[in-house]
Scaffold this active site. Structure first.
Site, PDB file in Angstrom:
ATOM      1  N   LYS A  49       0.874  -0.824   0.157  1.00 12.42           N
ATOM      2  CA  LYS A  49      -0.256   0.416   0.412  1.00 12.42           C
ATOM      3  C   LYS A  49       0.730   1.001  -0.231  1.00 12.42           C
ATOM      4  CE  LYS A  49      -1.691   1.073   4.076  1.00 12.42           C
ATOM      5  NZ  LYS A  49      -0.682   1.909   4.494  1.00 12.42           N
ATOM      6  N   THR A  50       1.515   1.667   0.793  1.00 18.20           N
ATOM      7  CA  THR A  50       2.982   2.564   0.675  1.00 18.20           C
ATOM      8  C   THR A  50       3.530   2.834  -0.457  1.00 18.20           C
ATOM      9  OG1 THR A  50       3.485   1.724   3.629  1.00 18.20           O
ATOM     10  CG2 THR A  50       4.713   4.041   2.103  1.00 18.20           C
ATOM     11  N   ASP A 240      -4.324   8.132   2.844  1.00 18.38           N
ATOM     12  CA  ASP A 240      -3.943   6.627   3.540  1.00 18.38           C
ATOM     13  C   ASP A 240      -4.739   5.997   4.795  1.00 18.38           C
ATOM     14  OD1 ASP A 240      -1.628   4.175   3.611  1.00 18.38           O
ATOM     15  OD2 ASP A 240      -0.956   5.083   5.054  1.00 18.38           O
ATOM     16  N   GLU A 241      -4.913   5.093   4.359  1.00 17.60           N
ATOM     17  CA  GLU A 241      -5.590   3.968   5.636  1.00 17.60           C
ATOM     18  C   GLU A 241      -7.295   4.879   5.655  1.00 17.60           C
ATOM     19  OE1 GLU A 241      -4.970   1.691   6.436  1.00 17.60           O
ATOM     20  OE2 GLU A 241      -3.070   2.049   7.341  1.00 17.60           O
ATOM     21  N   GLN A 271      -9.602  -4.173   7.535  1.00 17.33           N
ATOM     22  CA  GLN A 271      -8.906  -4.186   8.508  1.00 17.33           C
ATOM     23  C   GLN A 271      -9.297  -2.650   9.217  1.00 17.33           C
ATOM     24  OE1 GLN A 271      -4.681  -4.693   8.015  1.00 17.33           O
ATOM     25  NE2 GLN A 271      -4.755  -4.653   5.745  1.00 17.33           N
ATOM     26  N   ARG A 627      -0.235  -9.726  10.944  1.00 18.30           N
ATOM     27  CA  ARG A 627       0.764  -9.778  10.680  1.00 18.30           C
ATOM     28  C   ARG A 627       1.764 -10.518  10.821  1.00 18.30           C
ATOM     29  NH1 ARG A 627      -0.718  -6.161   9.693  1.00 18.30           N
ATOM     30  NH2 ARG A 627      -2.069  -6.833   8.915  1.00 18.30           N
TER      31      ARG A 627
END
Length: 673
Positions: A49-50, A240-241, A271, A627
């Site tokens: 994503k980043t 973002d997010e 998420q 994770r």
């Protein structure tokens, strides 16, 4: 009738040499090169994503978009900093004019320019939680409510109620009915207090964190010229997010994106786990309806986890009905080892299993800092902490006070806040109450004296002592009060302006605070080292307002404590799942996977037709398992010894029961004592 006219951009000579198609996978490339207009990018866990956002910024710059016309909104300063640094490495352009940061920091930046339009001065103070508590305590006292005779919310709870109302757009009376029914009979008083609290903030030239979101919206609503100025400037918005946005944040994006609709939001609906702090899951689900014609891009290739873990993750989230369906696809090869499912006798056996397996993993070459134990609630880690301690296994609990929230950091900052904003009542009283013989009442009297003094309203001030030495103080505080006043004198220049923050530190420590620390704290040396570290941090800032804004934003950021941990420190990470979001480890243990624990009993007790709470708990479980990079252990105790009901047989979490048995390897764990 107005004429439409389009200015075509002239390409610049300098361009990056990025081969976007070669450096990105097909899914990422499609999102990065998306045409103008609204775009929704669903980026699965571990899918880059980043990287996608970073390359999108570079792509815009390569296509002639000026840095000043791009706004990048994130949820942590760390994320913004990393993305902007990466952009600088990718492209040959000067990107200093690009606006990037958290919603709160961008709101602060806007308000520093225009706060006077709303009745505040531009040098307003930003209140943290403790400052807010002080102000709300004063508001409660002024209302003359007998808080002991009637069940009335404490200042901290009152602050949470006001915050949730602001961030969700809910009316106080409705919020109390839904979330705080035991305070519902106080609704009229609480609504009145909200008004008084707003008046108090304006009176003391202070804002809280929610104001940094709400006040820019209020500014844009009241002032069309300023609104259009920022709409013209921010032609391109990247968020973002997005699944974590609340009502205020989504509205801020809508207002700024209104003319061009060139907004790209990136996130993962699977998420979304922060509804308890106001995040609205519907923002990402309803984005296609909110922005007509929005293009949707789905990035499913996962670079983090082995296929065995991804198969489990896909099965874990599948039962949720409210989601954008996707399947994480593995980039890594199969490891030929399934995630482990370990039912255990009781919590102590669970702790022993986790500790023993950690030692075995270390012997197999996995460093301790590459291992994490995740849980739904902090008290789930109690037995594990004891067991790790008994076996000499170092661990870090990723919770507790952040550096900038500690009392001694806030004490020193209060000197700087007051010098910067002489109407900051909270900062003044915090300083005054450090002196011997000065309690809340005396601090109130001293503040009243300050308000009446010439220094309070002076344009600039070169000497605080000229006003303060005449104040009436207790005999035991007289000497300390004089030193306090002279210390404040040392914090301003001969022109009456505040000095930069770093040169202030020796004056504050040597003048008043070091002696106070000696008498107040048992760990004086450790706290003194903290303050020396703060002084080194302050050296980066020439402007006091900017420094104080950063301190407040860092202290108030309700983000991942775990991200602050030293990555190379040889210690196992113990973390709640909420705090672990955005992080990853080679090995992850998810513990206490029993119904009533994970998912929580509160959610199971709720009577919801649409299973909103249960679906969020399932997303939380999904975050936990994604994770893990290499190995995943799912554990739960079969028996639990309750304080009142004796030995209780526990049912495995329904989330485990949702996973096909062929996707896990069940471990039959015995014990030898």
């Amino acid at each position: 009738m107005a004429r439409d006219y389009t200015v075509k951009r002239v390409p610049r000579n300098a361009k990056s040499e990025i081969d976007y198609a070669a450096e990105l996978n097909e899914e990422q490339f499609a999102a990065v090169t998306a045409p103008p207009g609204p775009s929704l990018v669903i980026a699965g866990a571990g899918s880059g994503k980043t990287r996608t956002l970073t390359y999108r910024v570079a792509y815009l710059l390569d296509n002639g978009i000026a840095p000043k016309n791009i706004l990048l909104l994130t949820f942590t300063n760390k994320a913004a900093r990393e993305m902007l640094e990466r952009v600088e490495e990718l492209v040959p352009y000067d990107t200093r004019d690009l606006w990037g940061g958290t919603f709160h920091s961008i709101g602060n930046k806007i308000l520093r320019r225009h706060a006077n339009e709303l009745g505040w001065e531009r040098n307003f103070s930003i209140m943290d939680r403790e400052d807010q508590k002080e102000v709300l305590s004063a508001v409660i006292a002024e209302e003359d409510i007998d808080t002991k005779a009637s069940r009335f919310p404490k200042p901290e709870v009152l602050g949470d109620i006001f915050s949730l109302a602001q961030n969700t757009g809910a009316e106080i009376v409705d919020l109390l009915h839904d979330r705080y029914p035991y305070f519902h009979h106080h609704a009229a008083v609480i609504e009145r207090m909200q008004e008084r609290y707003e008046e108090k903030k304006k009176q003391t030239n202070s804002m809280d964190f929610d104001d940094l979101l709400e006040k820019p919206l209020q500014l844009f609503e009241q002032n069309k010229i300023i609104r259009e100025q920022y709409q013209r400037q921010f032609e391109w918005l990247l968020v973002d997010e997005y699944q974590d946005t609340n009502t205020l944040q989504a509205e801020l994006i809508d207002v700024l994106a209104a003319p061009q609709k060139n907004v790209m939001v990136v996130g993962d609906d699977a998420q979304s786990i922060y509804s308890w702090r106001g995040a609205d899951f519907r923002n990402i689900l309803e984005f296609p309806e909110r922005y007509e014609g929005a293009k949707k891009y789905v990035i499913e290739t996962n670079y983090r986890s082995v296929p065995e873990i991804l198969s489990l993750a896909n099965a874990a989230i599948a039962p949720n009905t409210k989601q954008f369906k996707k399947d994480l696809a593995p980039w890594r090869p199969y490891r030929q080892e399934l995630p482990a499912l370990a039912p255990l006798q009781d919590p102590n056996t669970q702790a022993a299993f986790v500790a023993q397996r950690i030692l075995e993993l270390r012997d197999e070459g996995i460093e301790l800092h590459e291992i994490a134990v995740l849980y739904r609630a902090h008290f789930h880690a109690m037995e594990i902490q004891l067991e790790l301690t008994n076996r000499g296994i170092p661990f870090e609990i990723t919770s507790g006070l952040r550096f900038f929230e500690q009392a001694h950091i806030k004490d020193v900052a209060s000197f700087m806040k007051f010098v910067c904003n002489r109407r900051d009542e909270v900062a003044f009283k915090r300083m005054a109450k450090m002196l011997p013989g000065v309690g809340a009442k005396t601090a109130d009297n001293l503040w009243a004296s300050w308000v009446k003094s010439p220094g309070y309203s002076a344009e600039g001030i070169t000497s605080f002592s000229e006003s303060m030495l005449d104040f009436k103080v207790p005999a035991k505080a007289k000497s300390a009060w004089e030193q306090f006043a002279y210390t404040l004198d040392e914090l301003v220049t001969s022109e009456g302006k505040p000095k930069p923050p770093s040169p202030m530190m020796p004056s504050i420590l040597g003048g008043v605070y070091e002696d106070y620390m000696r008498s107040k704290f048992t760990n004086f040396d450790a706290r003194r080292q903290d303050l020396l570290q703060l002084e080194r941090y302050a050296e980066k800032f020439d402007d006091l307002e900017e420094f104080l804004s950063q301190l407040s934003l860092l202290a108030g950021q309700d983000t991942l404590d775990a991200s602050q941990a030293e990555p190379d420190k040889e210690a196992v990470a113990l973390s709640s799942v909420h705090q672990a979001k955005g992080l990853e480890w080679r090995v992850v243990f998810v513990v206490w996977l029993a119904d009533g624990r994970f998912p929580s009993s509160r959610v199971l007790d709720e009577d919801e037709e649409d299973n909103t709470g249960l679906e969020e708990e399932r997303r939380l479980f999904y975050v936990a398992v994604t994770r893990a990079r290499d190995e995943l252990y799912l554990t739960y105790p079969l028996l639990w010894h309750g304080a009142f009901d004796g030995e209780v047989l526990q049912r495995p979490s329904r989330f485990i029961e949702d996973i096909p048995t062929e996707l896990v390897e069940e471990w039959n764990v015995g014990s030898v004592w």
